[in-house]
Design an enzyme around this catalytic site. Structure first.
Site, PDB file in Angstrom:
ATOM      1  CE1 TYR A   1      -3.895   2.214   0.327  1.00 25.36           C
ATOM      2  CE2 TYR A   1      -2.783   3.148   2.238  1.00 25.36           C
ATOM      3  CZ  TYR A   1      -3.799   3.195   1.294  1.00 25.36           C
ATOM      4  OH  TYR A   1      -4.710   4.230   1.328  1.00 25.36           O
TER       5      TYR A   1
ATOM      6  CE  LYS B   1      -3.760   4.888  -1.993  1.00 25.15           C
ATOM      7  NZ  LYS B   1      -4.773   5.438  -2.893  1.00 25.15           N
TER       8      LYS B   1
HETATM    9  N1  LIG Z   1     -10.320   5.740   4.380  1.00 22.65           N
HETATM   10  C1  LIG Z   1      -9.146   6.219   4.730  1.00 22.65           C
HETATM   11  O1  LIG Z   1      -8.860   6.400   5.913  1.00 22.65           O
HETATM   12  C2  LIG Z   1      -8.122   6.557   3.678  1.00 22.65           C
HETATM   13  C3  LIG Z   1      -6.881   7.032   4.115  1.00 22.65           C
HETATM   14  C4  LIG Z   1      -5.918   7.350   3.155  1.00 22.65           C
HETATM   15  C5  LIG Z   1      -6.203   7.229   1.807  1.00 22.65           C
HETATM   16  N2  LIG Z   1      -7.413   6.761   1.426  1.00 22.65           N
HETATM   17  C6  LIG Z   1      -7.663   6.619  -0.016  1.00 22.65           C
HETATM   18  O2  LIG Z   1      -8.924   7.169  -0.351  1.00 22.65           O
HETATM   19  C7  LIG Z   1      -9.520   6.386  -1.414  1.00 22.65           C
HETATM   20  C8  LIG Z   1     -10.887   5.863  -0.967  1.00 22.65           C
HETATM   21  O3  LIG Z   1     -10.689   5.136   0.225  1.00 22.65           O
HETATM   22  P1  LIG Z   1     -11.823   4.243   0.914  1.00 22.65           P
HETATM   23  O4  LIG Z   1     -11.371   4.010   2.303  1.00 22.65           O
HETATM   24  O5  LIG Z   1     -13.160   4.816   0.663  1.00 22.65           O
HETATM   25  O6  LIG Z   1     -11.638   2.871   0.104  1.00 22.65           O
HETATM   26  P2  LIG Z   1     -12.738   1.818  -0.412  1.00 22.65           P
HETATM   27  O7  LIG Z   1     -11.993   0.539  -0.608  1.00 22.65           O
HETATM   28  O8  LIG Z   1     -13.913   1.806   0.498  1.00 22.65           O
HETATM   29  O9  LIG Z   1     -13.154   2.435  -1.819  1.00 22.65           O
HETATM   30  C9  LIG Z   1     -12.438   2.182  -2.993  1.00 22.65           C
HETATM   31  C10 LIG Z   1     -13.419   2.112  -4.125  1.00 22.65           C
HETATM   32  O10 LIG Z   1     -12.690   1.737  -5.308  1.00 22.65           O
HETATM   33  C11 LIG Z   1     -13.451   0.752  -5.988  1.00 22.65           C
HETATM   34  N3  LIG Z   1     -12.526  -0.064  -6.793  1.00 22.65           N
HETATM   35  C12 LIG Z   1     -11.560  -0.905  -6.345  1.00 22.65           C
HETATM   36  N4  LIG Z   1     -10.933  -1.481  -7.376  1.00 22.65           N
HETATM   37  C13 LIG Z   1     -11.495  -0.990  -8.511  1.00 22.65           C
HETATM   38  C14 LIG Z   1     -11.281  -1.185  -9.898  1.00 22.65           C
HETATM   39  N5  LIG Z   1     -10.343  -2.042 -10.351  1.00 22.65           N
HETATM   40  N6  LIG Z   1     -12.045  -0.498 -10.780  1.00 22.65           N
HETATM   41  C15 LIG Z   1     -13.009   0.345 -10.350  1.00 22.65           C
HETATM   42  N7  LIG Z   1     -13.272   0.571  -9.036  1.00 22.65           N
HETATM   43  C16 LIG Z   1     -12.523  -0.080  -8.131  1.00 22.65           C
HETATM   44  C17 LIG Z   1     -14.140  -0.059  -4.911  1.00 22.65           C
HETATM   45  O11 LIG Z   1     -15.269  -0.756  -5.414  1.00 22.65           O
HETATM   46  C18 LIG Z   1     -14.490   1.037  -3.904  1.00 22.65           C
HETATM   47  O12 LIG Z   1     -15.766   1.585  -4.160  1.00 22.65           O
HETATM   48  C19 LIG Z   1      -8.512   5.267  -1.721  1.00 22.65           C
HETATM   49  O13 LIG Z   1      -7.682   5.673  -2.767  1.00 22.65           O
HETATM   50  C20 LIG Z   1      -7.717   5.155  -0.421  1.00 22.65           C
HETATM   51  O14 LIG Z   1      -6.436   4.595  -0.618  1.00 22.65           O
HETATM   52  C21 LIG Z   1      -8.387   6.412   2.322  1.00 22.65           C
END
Ligand SMILES: NC(=O)c1ccc[n+]([C@@H]2O[C@H](COP(=O)([O-])OP(=O)(O)OC[C@H]3O[C@@H](n4cnc5c(N)ncnc54)[C@H](O)[C@@H]3O)[C@@H](O)[C@H]2O)c1
Length: 268
Positions: free
Chosen positions: A162, A166
């Site tokens: 991860y 990133k």
């Molecule tokens: N939640 C956090 O605390 C956090 C922290 C840092 C970064 N982020 C980043 O924010 C973004 C959203 O995070 P989240 O926690 O909501 O994650 P999540 O896993 O809930 O959402 C990711 C979305 O991407 C979709 N997805 C995955 N693979 C795919 C593909 N091949 N094609 C199309 N869609 C696809 C999934 O269906 C999902 O809806 C991510 O990039 C994550 O790395 C989140």
């Protein structure tokens, strides 16, 4: 007299939210629509984005969610073509797509899981940006916003795949910003911990996704590292995205905007 709030408007514009079934998708889609844009959502699970579609409709704008696998170039091209046909050429792309975080010690981290993470988080983002570029140029230019993470600039125990992915998103963002300027601005957002389904899976684990649970007390420990002392609320992501999507940030490109409660600037 110029009103600075007009610079945040997106009237007559079309925005794409890739990975918009994420819990960030609803507040972001609503904000883009409230600013005046029609919004299309692409996700592996578009049925989970229907509340985001409704939020855009309630704001008086057209919206749809459709299936698209970002690792498949033909899917991304077809999705962008449909958006252009039905809503018009897009000038905003917000890309939230990421594979589930799979933790494990680096000495035995699974090859296949590592490649999958890079394929979705890095190549998937790149393919989407490539797919949207011609339409964005037809729209007269635009703004791309990639979701990176504080994990792109900090070492994180047992998160080799991860963190590597990133870090790559941040560098991909900078390179595209240089290469596609001046027509297209490309920026990234670096969240710390926000309570989403993705974070819930990372903390509680999900055997179906091959994700083991985090150590007990993980979230309490995480919060203790954040100067603001708490996790983010997904609603707090809407305004930073709107800033980068709109002319409010017209001189900003290649930037990594941390939305992290101060996690990356120091310890309390
Ligand atoms: N939640 C956090 O605390 C956090 C922290 C840092 C970064 N982020 C980043 O924010 C973004 C959203 O995070 P989240 O926690 O909501 O994650 P999540 O896993 O809930 O959402 C990711 C979305 O991407 C979709 N997805 C995955 N693979 C795919 C593909 N091949 N094609 C199309 N869609 C696809 C999934 O269906 C999902 O809806 C991510 O990039 C994550 O790395 C989140």
């Amino acid at each position: 007299m110029t009103n600075v709030l007009d610079r945040f408007r997106l009237d007559g514009r079309v925005a794409l939210v890739a990975g918009g079934a994420s819990d960030f998708g609803m507040p972001i889609t609503r904000a883009l629509a409230q600013a005046g844009a029609d919004v299309a959502i692409a996700d592996l699970a578009p049925e989970r984005a229907l509340h985001a579609v409704s939020a855009a409709n309630e704001a008086g704008h057209r919206s749809f969610a459709a299936a698209c696998d970002a690792t498949r170039r033909d899917d991304c091209d077809a999705f962008v073509a449909r958006v252009e046909r039905e809503l018009g050429a897009p000038s905003v792309l917000v890309n939230l797509i990421a594979a589930p975080v799979k933790k494990g010690p680096s000495e035995s981290y699974d090859d296949e899981a590592f490649l999958r993470m890079l394929d979705v988080n890095v190549r998937g983002l790149f393919v989407f940006a490539q797919a949207v570029r011609p339409a964005m140029l037809r729209a007269g230019g635009g703004s791309i916003i990639h979701f990176a993470s504080t994990s792109g600039v900090l070492g994180m125990k047992e998160q080799a795949a991860y963190t590597a992915s990133k870090g790559a998103v941040i560098q991909l963002t900078r390179t595209l910003a240089v290469e596609w300027a001046p027509a297209i601005r490309v920026n990234a957002i670096g969240p710390s911990w926000f309570m989403t389904e993705g974070l819930r899976v990372a903390v509680e684990g999900d055997p179906a996704k091959g994700v083991p649970p985090s150590a007990p007390g993980y979230l309490e420990h995480a919060k203790s590292l954040v100067p603001l002392g708490r996790m983010g609320d997904v609603e707090e992501m809407a305004a930073p995205v709107l800033f980068l999507a709109s002319a409010a940030s017209s001189m900003v490109t290649g930037h990594l905007l941390m939305v992290d409660g101060g996690l990356t600037v120091g310890r309390t």
